[in-house]
Motif scaffolding. Sequence first.
Motif, PDB file in Angstrom:
ATOM      1  N   TYR B  27       0.893  -1.158   0.000  1.00  0.00           N
ATOM      2  CA  TYR B  27       0.000   0.000   0.000  1.00  0.00           C
ATOM      3  C   TYR B  27       0.930   1.206   0.000  1.00  0.00           C
ATOM      4  O   TYR B  27       1.960   1.188   0.681  1.00  0.00           O
ATOM      5  CB  TYR B  27      -0.914   0.000   1.244  1.00  0.00           C
ATOM      6  N   VAL B  81       4.893   2.981   9.399  1.00  0.00           N
ATOM      7  CA  VAL B  81       3.612   2.884  10.106  1.00  0.00           C
ATOM      8  C   VAL B  81       2.679   1.868   9.449  1.00  0.00           C
ATOM      9  O   VAL B  81       1.722   1.397  10.066  1.00  0.00           O
ATOM     10  CB  VAL B  81       2.907   4.254  10.260  1.00  0.00           C
ATOM     11  N   GLY B 383      -3.634  12.583   4.096  1.00  0.00           N
ATOM     12  CA  GLY B 383      -3.633  12.694   2.644  1.00  0.00           C
ATOM     13  C   GLY B 383      -3.302  14.124   2.299  1.00  0.00           C
ATOM     14  O   GLY B 383      -2.967  14.923   3.181  1.00  0.00           O
ATOM     15  N   CYS B 384      -3.423  14.471   1.024  1.00  0.00           N
ATOM     16  CA  CYS B 384      -3.187  15.871   0.645  1.00  0.00           C
ATOM     17  C   CYS B 384      -4.061  16.805   1.483  1.00  0.00           C
ATOM     18  O   CYS B 384      -3.648  17.890   1.855  1.00  0.00           O
ATOM     19  CB  CYS B 384      -3.512  16.082  -0.836  1.00  0.00           C
ATOM     20  N   MET B 402      -4.208   6.480   9.583  1.00  0.00           N
ATOM     21  CA  MET B 402      -5.157   6.177   8.510  1.00  0.00           C
ATOM     22  C   MET B 402      -6.485   5.665   9.071  1.00  0.00           C
ATOM     23  O   MET B 402      -6.528   4.668   9.789  1.00  0.00           O
ATOM     24  CB  MET B 402      -4.562   5.123   7.581  1.00  0.00           C
ATOM     25  N   ASP B 426     -10.511   9.282  -0.373  1.00  0.00           N
ATOM     26  CA  ASP B 426     -11.075   8.028  -0.894  1.00  0.00           C
ATOM     27  C   ASP B 426     -10.141   6.840  -0.646  1.00  0.00           C
ATOM     28  O   ASP B 426     -10.594   5.755  -0.272  1.00  0.00           O
ATOM     29  CB  ASP B 426     -11.450   8.149  -2.384  1.00  0.00           C
ATOM     30  N   HIS B 431      -8.796   2.122   2.788  1.00  0.00           N
ATOM     31  CA  HIS B 431      -7.740   1.547   3.634  1.00  0.00           C
ATOM     32  C   HIS B 431      -8.282   1.164   4.999  1.00  0.00           C
ATOM     33  O   HIS B 431      -8.112   0.043   5.464  1.00  0.00           O
ATOM     34  CB  HIS B 431      -6.615   2.571   3.764  1.00  0.00           C
ATOM     35  N   ALA B 458      -3.474  10.635  -3.879  1.00  0.00           N
ATOM     36  CA  ALA B 458      -2.689  11.766  -4.390  1.00  0.00           C
ATOM     37  C   ALA B 458      -1.419  12.016  -3.591  1.00  0.00           C
ATOM     38  O   ALA B 458      -0.340  12.202  -4.154  1.00  0.00           O
ATOM     39  CB  ALA B 458      -3.547  13.023  -4.418  1.00  0.00           C
ATOM     40  N   THR B 460       0.718  10.383  -2.090  1.00  0.00           N
ATOM     41  CA  THR B 460       1.912   9.561  -2.283  1.00  0.00           C
ATOM     42  C   THR B 460       2.286   9.431  -3.760  1.00  0.00           C
ATOM     43  O   THR B 460       3.098   8.581  -4.111  1.00  0.00           O
ATOM     44  CB  THR B 460       1.683   8.167  -1.672  1.00  0.00           C
TER      45      THR B 460
HETATM   46  C1  LIG Z   1      -0.594   3.222   7.641  1.00  0.00           C
HETATM   47  C2  LIG Z   1      -0.253   4.219   6.645  1.00  0.00           C
HETATM   48  N1  LIG Z   1      -0.139   3.862   5.360  1.00  0.00           N
HETATM   49  C3  LIG Z   1       0.189   4.765   4.418  1.00  0.00           C
HETATM   50  C4  LIG Z   1       0.405   6.071   4.757  1.00  0.00           C
HETATM   51  C5  LIG Z   1       0.828   7.045   3.708  1.00  0.00           C
HETATM   52  N2  LIG Z   1      -0.260   7.830   3.207  1.00  0.00           N
HETATM   53  C6  LIG Z   1      -0.507   9.018   3.708  1.00  0.00           C
HETATM   54  S1  LIG Z   1      -1.853   9.680   3.045  1.00  0.00           S
HETATM   55  C7  LIG Z   1      -2.135   8.404   2.063  1.00  0.00           C
HETATM   56  C8  LIG Z   1      -3.285   8.283   1.119  1.00  0.00           C
HETATM   57  C9  LIG Z   1      -3.891   9.491   0.697  1.00  0.00           C
HETATM   58  O1  LIG Z   1      -4.863   9.208  -0.247  1.00  0.00           O
HETATM   59  P1  LIG Z   1      -6.328   9.770  -0.100  1.00  0.00           P
HETATM   60  O2  LIG Z   1      -6.895   9.407   1.197  1.00  0.00           O
HETATM   61  O3  LIG Z   1      -7.087   9.340  -1.287  1.00  0.00           O
HETATM   62  O4  LIG Z   1      -6.129  11.355  -0.097  1.00  0.00           O
HETATM   63  P2  LIG Z   1      -5.491  12.314  -1.216  1.00  0.00           P
HETATM   64  O5  LIG Z   1      -4.042  12.409  -0.916  1.00  0.00           O
HETATM   65  O6  LIG Z   1      -5.774  11.718  -2.544  1.00  0.00           O
HETATM   66  O7  LIG Z   1      -6.124  13.623  -1.025  1.00  0.00           O
HETATM   67  C10 LIG Z   1      -1.172   7.489   2.259  1.00  0.00           C
HETATM   68  C11 LIG Z   1      -1.115   6.267   1.493  1.00  0.00           C
HETATM   69  C12 LIG Z   1       0.282   6.418   6.120  1.00  0.00           C
HETATM   70  N3  LIG Z   1       0.489   7.654   6.553  1.00  0.00           N
HETATM   71  N4  LIG Z   1      -0.050   5.488   7.026  1.00  0.00           N
END
Ligand SMILES: Cc1ncc(C[n+]2csc(CCOP(=O)(O)OP(=O)(O)O)c2C)c(N)n1
Lengths: 192, 530
Positions: B27, B81, B383-384, B402, B426, B431, B458, B460
């Motif tokens: 992931y 993490v 996320g972003c 998460m 999303d 997740h 987004a 990552t």
């Molecule tokens: C357990 C864990 N896995 C992965 C991450 C890294 N990570 C941070 S935000 C994110 C995903 C963001 O995607 P989304 O929720 O769709 O939001 P967007 O960035 O697209 O706005 C990930 C994979 C993390 N912080 N913790």
Amino acid sequence: MKQDIILAGVGGQGILSIAYVIDNAALADGLFFKQAEVHGMAQRGGAVQSHMRLSDGTIWSDLIPKGEADMILSVEPLEALRYLDYLRPDGIVVTSSTPFRNIPDYPEIDKVLEALHKAPRSVVVDSEKLAKEAGTVKAQNVVLLGAASSFLIIKEASLLGTIETLFGGRGPAVLESNLKAFALGKKAALGS
Amino acid sequence: MSRQILLGDEAVALGAVHAGLSAAYSYPGTPASEILEYLVRLAAETQAFTAVWSVNEKVAYEEALGASFAGKRALVSFKHVGLNVAADPFMNSAITGANGGFLVVSADDPGMHSSQNEQDSRYYVQFAQIFGYEPSDHQEAYDMAREAFDVSERFGLPVLMRLVTRLSHSRSPVATREPRPQNELNKGLAKDWILLPVNARRRFGQLLDRQAEMVRFGEASRFNVLRLAEGDRKLGVIASGVAYNYFREALAGEPGLPSFLKVSTYPLPEGLIRELVGHVETVLVLEDGYPFIERQIQGLFGIPGKTVLGKLSGALPASGELSPDIVRRALGRPPLPALAPSGLPLAGRPPQLCVGCSHADTFKALNKALEGASGSNVFSDIGCYTLGALPPYNAIHSCVCMGASIGMARGASDVGLHPAVSVIGDSTFAHSGITPLLGAAQADTDMTVIILDNATTAMTGGQPTYGSGERLLRLVEGLGVPKEHLRTIEPLPKNHDKNVQIIKDEIGHRGLSVIVAVRECVQEQRKKRS
Ligand SMILES: Cc1ncc(C[n+]2csc(CCOP(=O)(O)OP(=O)(O)O)c2C)c(N)n1
Ligand code: SF4
């Protein structure tokens, strides 16, 4: 023979493309290198830097120690200033004079340029103007690469060869403007 | 033998492929994402193995474990993490053991460049009592990844490789070797893999029995290097991973080196440590991350007659990322002459939401809708959209891990906080947001969940996402969220007033509501166009 370079700029300015060109050119020249870059958070309009180390011998650290950098190569003037304490006393700053203002408290550009000129050796080029002249404002990173090229321990032919690989696939016009951007940057640096 | 320019992450990935990898799962998470990104590209080109972005790290771990059960070589990778999320199958896989070689890659982020903490994965190696590698450079990352699969099959256990951001995201040429063929299918034995107490006790005993052999194996590993300086008994350095590079960097120009031990495998190569400590008066431990080695050799009472220096002793900072400069100082070397900073105050340049980002419009509407609602709380996720914490939005009040936003909003609502709002992306929802929403739907909790559907992961770098579009709406409805309180908005400036009203209405509803904000990430749109 070694050269340590701090690459600097703002996320989206193509710092990693400069790194790509130098990496591949260094490999072609038979040099060893380590190039530490920043991914993730910092790319969204934030400050981006990469530590680029070239050598014909062993390179230990991925990061350049403070005082060891031979060059700061920056696509943005404020970002060039951020890393001055990495530069050797006789190191060189090669930077664009075009500010990227995406923050409210960007200092006065005259003060920034004045501070840059205080570095013992600095080459400041108007990358925006030169990139436009070359045909695309996007090529500011390549203007800077051209400006730095005369000071790099890498052969110019290797740099140009990698630029061809990198941009060749995007059509002849794109390649041509990037090659022109490189040439204009080089000329401006030698004239400055 | 050929030379390729690879990121540290990619060197691990290619090492795994050349070791006969059959399946890889992950992931996204900085700094580990580039491992699977590389494998996905290579798998598409060669069609030789499977590489999949999983729904989360626990799922990824179990998928990889299944491949190992089937006798094939498997890899799972994630950021540090992520291993917390996968901790349950991880710990239990030390009991089931691995059948086909199984490499677990956990990328730590000392200095928290893009993470919520700087936890050190080496503790997990110790916790599970398995074998672990910590490479210091790209060549080792490749070589160790290759070797790890053999070691995994030799011990019948998963092997963990610990990376750090600095190596994961550094590029360098790597010499590669001829690939090895993949394993044939060969199922695991049910009596080993059914963790009923009767089996688990026996398997745990076997795990404990293997510990001494693992220590001996580490002691003989070519990656652990001991050098004793003949005439010099003062200082000995123990350095692991990238800290070893900083040690060598600091002393590169000097004629001799003090005695040193480079530690690259875990459990600790005890014999080598004894030899080094026996040879010197003072031991300086250099490690990026927690004082894992230092604490073990120091113990509660220290070593009689010896001084141990490190993060615990204060010789090095207890937190943050190591650097060549910090290590230089700890070795008592003066700083190199350098140019002085300009003296001009340099405004920082933090990351920001891209111009035109859909999250910005959602936050503007949410802020407006919450105006005047005193005591409200917006639980956010990762996320972003976490950048909504910064001005000019100042729109969120928490970001923990998460999926936490939904559970936390429910807990706060249960004890009387109103309005309780959750904001979740999303990818994060898929997740680990689905299960807490299932619970909240059954309880019809008084809260409003806003799912930001930008059709990508987004933050990552734009990996695929599972819960987007129609699929996401049907999923949410299927969890039992009442249809009339499942709303969608399109976060665009022109829809601002309409969106504010919808959010206000749903916050006003004293039960569960879900608002899905649907608009694609502009970076992804751009990528598709070019
Ligand atoms: C357990 C864990 N896995 C992965 C991450 C890294 N990570 C941070 S935000 C994110 C995903 C963001 O995607 P989304 O929720 O769709 O939001 P967007 O960035 O697209 O706005 C990930 C994979 C993390 N912080 N913790
Ligand atoms: S990458 Fe996409 S989601 Fe992230 S800030 Fe930019 S537009 Fe928004």
